[in-house]
Enzyme design. Structure first.
Site, PDB file in Angstrom:
ATOM      1  N   PRO A  11       0.792  -1.231   0.000  1.00 50.19           N
ATOM      2  CA  PRO A  11       0.000   0.000   0.000  1.00 50.19           C
ATOM      3  C   PRO A  11       0.824   1.281   0.000  1.00 50.19           C
ATOM      4  CG  PRO A  11      -0.156  -1.116   2.123  1.00 50.19           C
ATOM      5  CD  PRO A  11       0.511  -2.060   1.183  1.00 50.19           C
ATOM      6  N   ASN A  12       0.294   2.241  -0.702  1.00 51.08           N
ATOM      7  CA  ASN A  12       0.823   3.611  -0.812  1.00 51.08           C
ATOM      8  C   ASN A  12       2.051   3.724  -1.717  1.00 51.08           C
ATOM      9  OD1 ASN A  12      -1.105   4.864   1.050  1.00 51.08           O
ATOM     10  ND2 ASN A  12      -0.076   3.644   2.607  1.00 51.08           N
ATOM     11  N   ARG A  19       4.940  10.858  -2.414  1.00 52.96           N
ATOM     12  CA  ARG A  19       4.698  10.593  -1.007  1.00 52.96           C
ATOM     13  C   ARG A  19       5.989  10.765  -0.211  1.00 52.96           C
ATOM     14  NH1 ARG A  19       4.990   4.456   1.052  1.00 52.96           N
ATOM     15  NH2 ARG A  19       4.202   4.817   3.140  1.00 52.96           N
ATOM     16  N   TYR A  24      11.315   8.737   0.858  1.00 53.98           N
ATOM     17  CA  TYR A  24      11.267   7.705  -0.183  1.00 53.98           C
ATOM     18  C   TYR A  24      11.858   8.140  -1.533  1.00 53.98           C
ATOM     19  CZ  TYR A  24       8.132   5.516   3.193  1.00 53.98           C
ATOM     20  OH  TYR A  24       7.601   4.969   4.332  1.00 53.98           O
ATOM     21  N   ASN A  75       8.032  -5.767  -1.220  1.00 52.68           N
ATOM     22  CA  ASN A  75       8.013  -4.646  -0.286  1.00 52.68           C
ATOM     23  C   ASN A  75       6.577  -4.558   0.207  1.00 52.68           C
ATOM     24  OD1 ASN A  75       7.968  -2.297   1.136  1.00 52.68           O
ATOM     25  ND2 ASN A  75       8.994  -1.058  -0.427  1.00 52.68           N
ATOM     26  N   ALA A  78       3.392  -0.944   4.661  1.00 54.13           N
ATOM     27  CA  ALA A  78       2.923  -0.973   6.055  1.00 54.13           C
ATOM     28  C   ALA A  78       2.481  -2.364   6.497  1.00 54.13           C
ATOM     29  CB  ALA A  78       1.783   0.025   6.234  1.00 54.13           C
ATOM     30  N   HIS A  81       4.558  -4.697   8.882  1.00 54.35           N
ATOM     31  CA  HIS A  81       4.549  -4.603  10.342  1.00 54.35           C
ATOM     32  C   HIS A  81       3.267  -5.143  10.966  1.00 54.35           C
ATOM     33  CE1 HIS A  81       7.769  -2.025   9.059  1.00 54.35           C
ATOM     34  NE2 HIS A  81       6.925  -1.153   8.532  1.00 54.35           N
ATOM     35  N   ASP A  88       1.818 -15.776   6.304  1.00 58.95           N
ATOM     36  CA  ASP A  88       1.302 -17.138   6.075  1.00 58.95           C
ATOM     37  C   ASP A  88       1.313 -17.479   4.588  1.00 58.95           C
ATOM     38  OD1 ASP A  88       0.920 -17.521   8.769  1.00 58.95           O
ATOM     39  OD2 ASP A  88      -1.266 -17.315   8.715  1.00 58.95           O
ATOM     40  N   GLU A  99      12.980  -9.494   0.883  1.00 57.90           N
ATOM     41  CA  GLU A  99      12.174  -8.360   1.357  1.00 57.90           C
ATOM     42  C   GLU A  99      12.949  -7.064   1.119  1.00 57.90           C
ATOM     43  OE1 GLU A  99      11.288  -8.935   5.490  1.00 57.90           O
ATOM     44  OE2 GLU A  99      10.579  -6.882   5.763  1.00 57.90           O
ATOM     45  N   HIS A 101      12.895  -2.752   1.617  1.00 55.06           N
ATOM     46  CA  HIS A 101      12.335  -1.480   2.101  1.00 55.06           C
ATOM     47  C   HIS A 101      13.194  -0.358   1.568  1.00 55.06           C
ATOM     48  CE1 HIS A 101       9.576  -3.605   4.569  1.00 55.06           C
ATOM     49  NE2 HIS A 101      10.575  -4.358   4.981  1.00 55.06           N
ATOM     50  N   ILE A 102      12.543   0.636   1.024  1.00 56.52           N
ATOM     51  CA  ILE A 102      13.264   1.777   0.449  1.00 56.52           C
ATOM     52  C   ILE A 102      13.979   2.554   1.558  1.00 56.52           C
ATOM     53  CG2 ILE A 102      12.933   3.958  -0.793  1.00 56.52           C
ATOM     54  CD1 ILE A 102      10.362   2.527  -2.029  1.00 56.52           C
ATOM     55  N   SER A 103      13.261   2.777   2.648  1.00 57.69           N
ATOM     56  CA  SER A 103      13.836   3.516   3.780  1.00 57.69           C
ATOM     57  C   SER A 103      14.492   2.546   4.757  1.00 57.69           C
ATOM     58  CB  SER A 103      12.726   4.300   4.493  1.00 57.69           C
ATOM     59  OG  SER A 103      11.790   3.408   5.083  1.00 57.69           O
ATOM     60  N   ARG A 108      13.730   4.395  12.000  1.00 56.07           N
ATOM     61  CA  ARG A 108      12.445   5.108  12.082  1.00 56.07           C
ATOM     62  C   ARG A 108      11.670   4.671  13.336  1.00 56.07           C
ATOM     63  NH1 ARG A 108       9.620   4.782   6.410  1.00 56.07           N
ATOM     64  NH2 ARG A 108       8.369   6.441   7.390  1.00 56.07           N
ATOM     65  N   ARG A 112       8.042   0.226  13.199  1.00 59.71           N
ATOM     66  CA  ARG A 112       8.569  -0.254  11.908  1.00 59.71           C
ATOM     67  C   ARG A 112       9.735  -1.231  12.086  1.00 59.71           C
ATOM     68  NH1 ARG A 112       6.018   3.281   8.186  1.00 59.71           N
ATOM     69  NH2 ARG A 112       5.646   5.294   9.160  1.00 59.71           N
TER      70      ARG A 112
HETATM   71  C1  DQA Z   1       8.469   0.872   3.513  1.00 60.42           C
HETATM   72  C2  DQA Z   1       8.620   1.096   5.015  1.00 60.42           C
HETATM   73  C3  DQA Z   1       7.294   0.857   5.726  1.00 60.42           C
HETATM   74  O1  DQA Z   1       7.455   1.054   7.135  1.00 60.42           O
HETATM   75  C4  DQA Z   1       6.268   1.842   5.217  1.00 60.42           C
HETATM   76  O2  DQA Z   1       5.013   1.595   5.834  1.00 60.42           O
HETATM   77  C5  DQA Z   1       6.153   1.855   3.738  1.00 60.42           C
HETATM   78  C6  DQA Z   1       7.354   1.704   2.929  1.00 60.42           C
HETATM   79  C7  DQA Z   1       9.759   1.213   2.743  1.00 60.42           C
HETATM   80  O3  DQA Z   1       9.853   0.825   1.584  1.00 60.42           O
HETATM   81  O4  DQA Z   1      10.656   1.888   3.278  1.00 60.42           O
HETATM   82  O5  DQA Z   1       5.086   2.078   3.203  1.00 60.42           O
HETATM   83  O6  DQA Z   1       8.198  -0.510   3.285  1.00 60.42           O
END
Ligand code: DQA
Length: 146
Positions: A11-12, A19, A24, A75, A78, A81, A88, A99, A101-103, A108, A112
């Site tokens: 999501p997002n 964003r 990011y 990725n 959210a 977490h 599953d 896995e 994560h950009i950040s 943080r 997270r």
């Molecule tokens: C994220 C880190 C997550 O905590 C956050 O909710 C995201 C992006 C990242 O790519 O850094 O939406 O997965």
């Protein structure tokens, strides 16, 4: 024909570039998909690059990957977490899971710092910006061709 690597985004991430660019960056998800496509070609891989804001859709793609993918790069955003359901689903997949994560999630908020997906992933990349997807793809090549 070798199976594609599924690159799944939660999501997002459709708003990447718009964003919180201070966290990011300014690249869009289409830019990331394009860079991954070009690298995949160099590496002799194919990819299926997908994004959804819906947990169930991500789970359906993971189920589809059971038959159709050589590996999964995810990725979960959210859902990383919160989602036991995505964990599953990942446990039903037999190939490698990475896995991304950009950040740097560890730098943080405390919520997270825990990842359900990490309980399944062979490896985790965090804090390398969108380049993390390409690093994961390189690693996926090693994991799927050994
Ligand atoms: C994220 C880190 C997550 O905590 C956050 O909710 C995201 C992006 C990242 O790519 O850094 O939406 O997965």
């Amino acid at each position: 024909m070798p199976k594609p690597v599924y690159i799944l985004n939660g999501p997002n991430l459709n708003l990447l570039g718009l964003r919180q660019p201070e966290i990011y960056g300014r690249e869009t998800l289409d830019d990331v998909a394009e860079a991954c496509g070009a690298l995949a070609e160099d590496l002799g891989l194919t990819i299926r690059f997908l994004q959804s804001n819906h947990e169930g859709q991500l789970i359906d793609w993971i189920h589809e990957a059971r038959e159709k993918a050589s590996g999964i790069i995810i990725n979960p955003a959210a859902y990383t977490h919160t989602s036991v359901a995505i964990l599953d689903a990942l446990h039903t997949f037999e190939g490698p899971v990475l896995e991304v994560h950009i950040s740097n999630v560890h730098k943080r908020e405390a919520f997270r710092h825990h990842s359900y997906a990490s309980l399944r992933a062979e490896g985790v990349i965090a804090g390398f910006g969108t380049e993390g997807y390409q690093l994961a793809l390189r690693r996926m090549r090693t994991l799927t061709t050994k």
